[in-house]
Structures are given as C-alpha cells and as structure tokens.
Design a protein around this motif. Sequence first.
Motif, PDB file in Angstrom:
ATOM      1  N   ASP A 164      39.219  39.901  44.476  1.00  0.00           N
ATOM      2  CA  ASP A 164      38.441  39.383  43.350  1.00  0.00           C
ATOM      3  C   ASP A 164      37.549  40.503  42.833  1.00  0.00           C
ATOM      4  N   THR A 179      42.217  37.561  35.367  1.00  0.00           N
ATOM      5  CA  THR A 179      41.792  36.236  35.821  1.00  0.00           C
ATOM      6  C   THR A 179      41.712  36.226  37.340  1.00  0.00           C
ATOM      7  N   ASP A 224      35.424  37.871  37.310  1.00  0.00           N
ATOM      8  CA  ASP A 224      36.669  38.208  36.618  1.00  0.00           C
ATOM      9  C   ASP A 224      36.781  39.716  36.434  1.00  0.00           C
ATOM     10  N   ASP A 280      39.362  25.861  34.827  1.00  0.00           N
ATOM     11  CA  ASP A 280      39.487  27.310  34.951  1.00  0.00           C
ATOM     12  C   ASP A 280      40.326  27.672  36.171  1.00  0.00           C
ATOM     13  N   GLU A 281      40.042  26.959  37.248  1.00  0.00           N
ATOM     14  CA  GLU A 281      40.758  27.263  38.482  1.00  0.00           C
ATOM     15  C   GLU A 281      42.239  26.926  38.347  1.00  0.00           C
ATOM     16  N   ARG A 335      43.921  29.487  36.295  1.00  0.00           N
ATOM     17  CA  ARG A 335      44.160  30.699  37.088  1.00  0.00           C
ATOM     18  C   ARG A 335      45.369  30.543  37.993  1.00  0.00           C
ATOM     19  N   HIS A 381      48.473  30.567  35.996  1.00  0.00           N
ATOM     20  CA  HIS A 381      48.627  31.916  35.497  1.00  0.00           C
ATOM     21  C   HIS A 381      49.177  32.847  36.589  1.00  0.00           C
ATOM     22  N   SER A 382      48.627  32.736  37.767  1.00  0.00           N
ATOM     23  CA  SER A 382      49.093  33.579  38.867  1.00  0.00           C
ATOM     24  C   SER A 382      50.538  33.265  39.210  1.00  0.00           C
TER      25      SER A 382
END
Lengths: 120, 684
Positions: A35, A56, A61, B39-40, B43, B46-47
């Motif tokens: 992260d 992301t 971020d 948001d999580e 993510r 997206h990942s």
Amino acid sequence: MAKTVLITDDTAFMRMTLKNVIQKNGFNVVGEAADGEEAVAKYAELRPDLVTMDITMPKMDGITAIKEIMKIDPNAKIIVCSAMGQKPMVIDALNAGAKDFLVKPFDAERVIEALNKAAD
Amino acid sequence: MDASEFLDVFAAEARDYLQALSQDLLALENNPDDRSILDEMFRAAHSLKGMSGTMGFNELADFTHQMESVLDLLRTGEIQANQQITNVLFESLDNLEILLNKTLLEEDIDDISHMVKPLEDILNAKDQFAAKSAPKADSALESNQEPVAVSSGLTITLDDAIKETVKQGFNQGFNAYEVQVKLRQKTLLKSVRVFTIFNALEEYGTIIKSQPPAQDLEEERFGLEFAVVYLTTEDLESIQKLVEGISEVESVVVKEIKLNGRTKVTEVKPVKAETKTQKIAQPKKNDTSVVNKGVFADRFVRVATDRLDNLINLVGELVISRTQVLEIGQTINHNEAKSTFEQLDRITTDLQYAAMKLRMVPVKQVFDRFPRMVRDLAQASNKSIQLEIYGEDTELDRSLVNQIADPLVHLIRNSIDHGIETKEVREALGKPAQGLIRLEARHEGSHVIIEVADDGQGINVEKIKEKAINKGLLPENFTGELSTAEAIELLFKPGFSTSEKITDISGRGVGMDAVKTAVEALSGQVIMTSTPGKGSSIVIKLPLTLAIIKALLVRTHGQIYAIPIQAVRENLLITKDQIKTVNREKVFVLRNEVLPLFDLAETLGFESQDDGDSYSVIVTEDHGGKVGFIVDELIGQQEIVIKSLNELVGDIPGIGGATVLGSGRVALILDHSTLIKRRSETIG
C-alpha cells in the motif's frame, strides 16, 4: 550495477508478476510494498533507483504516495501503474511527479522500456 | 509474458477478492451510502480485472471490467444503489465465481453476454438510477469512440496569429520547431501519453499550437501521430532526444521553422526500446546494504497443503520415536543423558504443538459464506432474519473446517426454514419482527464448540410425534406424551424430516441424522436443545484435531488394535452363560438391552479362539446402534497419531488406518462402523 526497484501493488499476484519481469531484465527488486504507506516507508529506507506505483490501494493511494515520496526525494523516479479507465488519476499521478505510466495488463516490453527510460 | 507459473497465487488471491466482494456487498446492503465500502469493492473488482488481464483470462477481465464500471458509478455517486442494483451485483458475484472456477479448471467458457447484460443494462440506463442530486463526477469509463485517424504527413499550416507568436519568439532568442511525433501501435491511454510528451516539452519551452487541436488529443480523437509548434531555447538535437526518451514513442521528427519561407528537415530517427543505450550506472552510495535489507519477509506465506501434511506426518513419526527413545532412556542410569532426554521430550512436545498449529485455520473460512446464504434464503422465504456471528477467529484443524461446512449449512437452513417464523407470526406473538440466528464458535478444553441457535418457534413436539408415527418410528397406537428431549431424539433418527412440504431450502430426505452422522464421522458430537416458542440451539462439539486421537488399545489374536475412544461406550466382562444365540447370531443382554455380540478376531477373519469362561467385551456405538466386541485383552487408553494406510494396502473395510506404538509395533486402527458392515457381509 543493476538499478534497484521498489514494487508497489496491493495484490501479491501483480507484485509477483512485475517482480518476475523486472528481475529477468537485469534490474534488482529490493523491496515490495502493498500500500501507499508502506511504499513511502520503504522508499525512505531503501532509496531505490526506481519505483513502480499502483494507484488504487488501501490505506494510502498511489497518488498520495507519489506526493509523499517526492517530498522525501524530489528526484525520485516513479512509474505509475494504472488500468484502462483511470486516465484522470494517471494525469494526477504525473502531475504529482511520476515520470512515466504503465497500463495494465502489463506488457513486459513496456515495463522494461519504462524502467529504462525513467532510469536515464 | 508467461504467467502460467503464477496460477496458484492468482487462484488464491482471486478467491480472497471474491470473498471480500461478497462481504462488502452484504455490508453495503445495510449501509447503502457508505462510500468506503464502495471504494473497497471498486478496488477489489479493479484488482481482479488487472490480475485476470495479466493472466490472459479475457472473459474474467471483461466481466470484472463491467462490474468495476458499475461500482465506479456507485462510488462516484452518479447512480445510487437500490435493491435491483444490489441483486444484480449479488448475481454478478455468483457469475464471477462460476467464471473463475471455469477458468481455473480450464473449462470452456460459453458466451458470457448473458452474465454481462444486467451490468450493461445498469450502465446504459444510468440516468434511471441517477442519484437525486447527482454531482457530475468524472466517469472513469473509457470513451468508446473510435479514434479518428489523422492524415499522415502532418504539417501545421501557420496562420497569421501563429506566425506573429513565432516572430516574437525569435525576437526573444527562441528557436521554433515543428515536432512531429508518432506513437507506437499498441499504445494504451494515448491521451495520457500525449500529456507526458507535452509535459516534457513544456519543461524546456512553450507549445503554441498542436495538430490535431489539444481538445481532440485529450479525447483521443486522433490516430497515432500528432505535431506541435514549439518555441524553445534548446537546440534541435536535444529536443529530438528529449522526446525519444519518452516511452511508447515510435518516431520523432523535429523541423526547424523559418519564417522567411522554408523549413529545414533534420534527421529522422526511429526509436525502439531495444536500441536503448545503457548508460554506465553511477555507483550508488549504499548499494550492498540496500540489497540485503531489501529481502523482506511477508507476514504470511502460502504453502502447498501437501507439504504441510508431509511435515505433520514427519512430526508424528518423530513423536513416536521420541517415545521409543524415552523408553530406552529409562534404562540408562546416566544423569547427563537423562537431562538430555528430558530436553528432547520437551522440544518434541513443543514441536508437535507448533506443527498442529500449522494445520489450524480460523472457522471464518466456513462462516464467511453464511451471511450471504442467510440473506438469500431469508429473502426467498420472505422472512426477516439477522445473522450474528461470534468467534469466527476460533481455530480448528483444516480438515475439520472443510467437512463441517455442509452440516452447518444444513443446520442454518433448518433454522431459517423451520425455526424462524414469518414476520406476521412473530409480531402476533410479540417477538421482534426480525428473527435472529446466532452462529458461534468457541474453545472448550480440547474441543471446539460450534453452536447454531435461533429465536424461532422451537421444535413442535406434537408434529414430531405425528411424523414419527407416520414413519413407523413410534408404534401406530402410541398415545403417550413425549418430552422435548424424547422428541429431539426422534429428530435424529435416520429418515426423519419434519418439513411438511419440500421447500427448495431444506431439501428432501436429509434430516438431522445426516448432520449427526457427518459430525460423528469427525469424532464429534451433536447436542440439541429446544424451548417451544423460544427457539432451538444445536451444539456441535469437535476435537481440535484429527491427526491425534485418544484410542483404546486391545489385543486379539496376538495383535494390538486401536479403537477410537469416541466410539467406545463401555467395556465389561461377561461370562459364557450370558451369551445367547438368536437367529444363529450371538447376542447378550446389557441392562435390558439386547446387543449383538461379535468376536473381534472372527470379524477380522481370524479363527475364533473360543475358550475360557469369561470374555472381555467392548461396547461401541454409532448411529446404527450398540454392538459388543469380544477381545482377548484390554491394554489401555493412549493418544495415537493416525497414519493413513498407503495405496499399496488399499482401502480395507473395518480398518481406518494405522499407528506406531511407543514400542515400535504397528497397531491397526479399527473403524467399527465399517467393521460391523463387513461382518454382516461375510456372515450374511
């Protein structure tokens, strides 16, 4: 002397993939961060020649991390990694100081080109 | 890039993301406005997309892309989550799981358009789902517009305004160039690439015009080429080098602009990544220390399960030889040797515990699926149900965790189907409209307790009685009263199912006895309690691990056998005249109960040594009832490490495995339920 690289991505899989490509092409991956916070801490500690930075990520971020790293080292060479559809974020990252960008899914040649060009 | 070697990591991580998505979605349903959840989720999707794309799993990548797009609209507030969208997302997660499994199994994936369609519908009809006061947020969706090819041989026509600017530039000592750039064929995010080139140029000068116009470049309405008019104090060659140093640039042509008519063309040089000249790297200040510090161990390591099992097995062997060594040690009268043996003993015991720990995984792995299941089933049966989970970090042997899942699914389904009443009934009874199911795991001594409790109607004794009579479990003329405990006992009888109608929830014919059998196969116990009108609770008691069990050692026909203590009810001595014969089968009476009596030696295929006046009998019990086994001698209780018989020996009915005793002797572990079956096959 091989250039040192810090890889930042929240997925272990992407880190592994990137590391594989990068190591095979004569760079030395000295660290991995999952992260933004970790990336900043490891940058300060390891001072790698190059950083790959996912956008992301949890906790912090990639864009914030780039800003933080640029504060530590205005000459940091960071390559931001994005996916299709993250154009505004890529622009933000470049404005924050990223030297180049990569678009996922990664093409090995592109990864190496970006590292080589940013290293110069 | 050859990524096949990463498949395992991909699979494990993809499943983690899938699980996370599923949990987040449940959380989202309760807090539709929580941006952090969205948001999580975004993510995670997206990942997954990135990972799938990297592996070349195009269907997965396409599908997750659509999910990501919908999540992005939700996250930016452009659309608002409602039941319809949430359901589409739930369905999409199921589809995602299907796609993932098919991909990993390398099965053919049919057309996924039917999976994608509900997501596309949301994307296409986003106005319909628009938030009331929708702030126009940046959509991260790529514009689907086809790039408009720009005719090659770009030369910018200099209109008067430009000429005027260039002239002013000359006056201030600037050079004017036309920089023509061609991007590489596969360039992604062309507009951003143009942005980096503009940025680089702007660092050393000023761009005064571009062809196509900046707006078109930004919106990717161009092919691969563009050109700019550029004022700079730098010379032509450095500008050429500057642009060549940028990624994905195929070629650069820099022409000097001269206002009195002609422009001079300089070199045209194609650039390729491979032709890069490697600069001799400057030695870094602290290079070696950096390398060493760079090897960071991650907090978690994924290990193949067979390696783990192998380790456990070896530790088991070590524990056994430790016992042998200690036995020898007792015969040696040497102080130093003794203390060394003691140390060996301690370390081996610690090692054994540490190795056992490796097999332990949190029950969370199983519990995680239930919120979704309860939600779906509650919705389907039109009940309002809350699931509370406690102790999900409680650890249990990995093999147990996998096998406890089905019984738990069944119990929870039962609670939803039979336990919790409908909203109307609950309100009429003065109960909270929302039913509660509590799922809890906790340690109790060397056992793990898993409890499923609900605040529903409890068991219906009358209904069970009626059913039991119908099923022939009670005599037809039975008129007596049943206690709750007796009713529960009936529930666990094979072939009993209280469901009046077959719903798609609790299924057909699988009753509590299936749960009991499954749990007992894991050396566990099931205990149910119920209070009419208040609810029911089912407690599953499991051993911490299956690798080491307590067993009763017996000797028969000169061999030592181990019987898992779980199966043993009692042992007793009977005299010859207590043995009766019914239907040519030996039986004996134990407290008014007639039990079949088998000679263990005979059952195992040896000759019965029928001598003496009294016999040692072990009474075992499984769901088939109690059985007595005659053995020659009882040796005692002992903890044994279970070893499976290898494939050379094969699957022998009646034998569950083997163990090595402290003396080095091998003892076979009896599996009494198959042993009984085997006996009736041989005899019958």
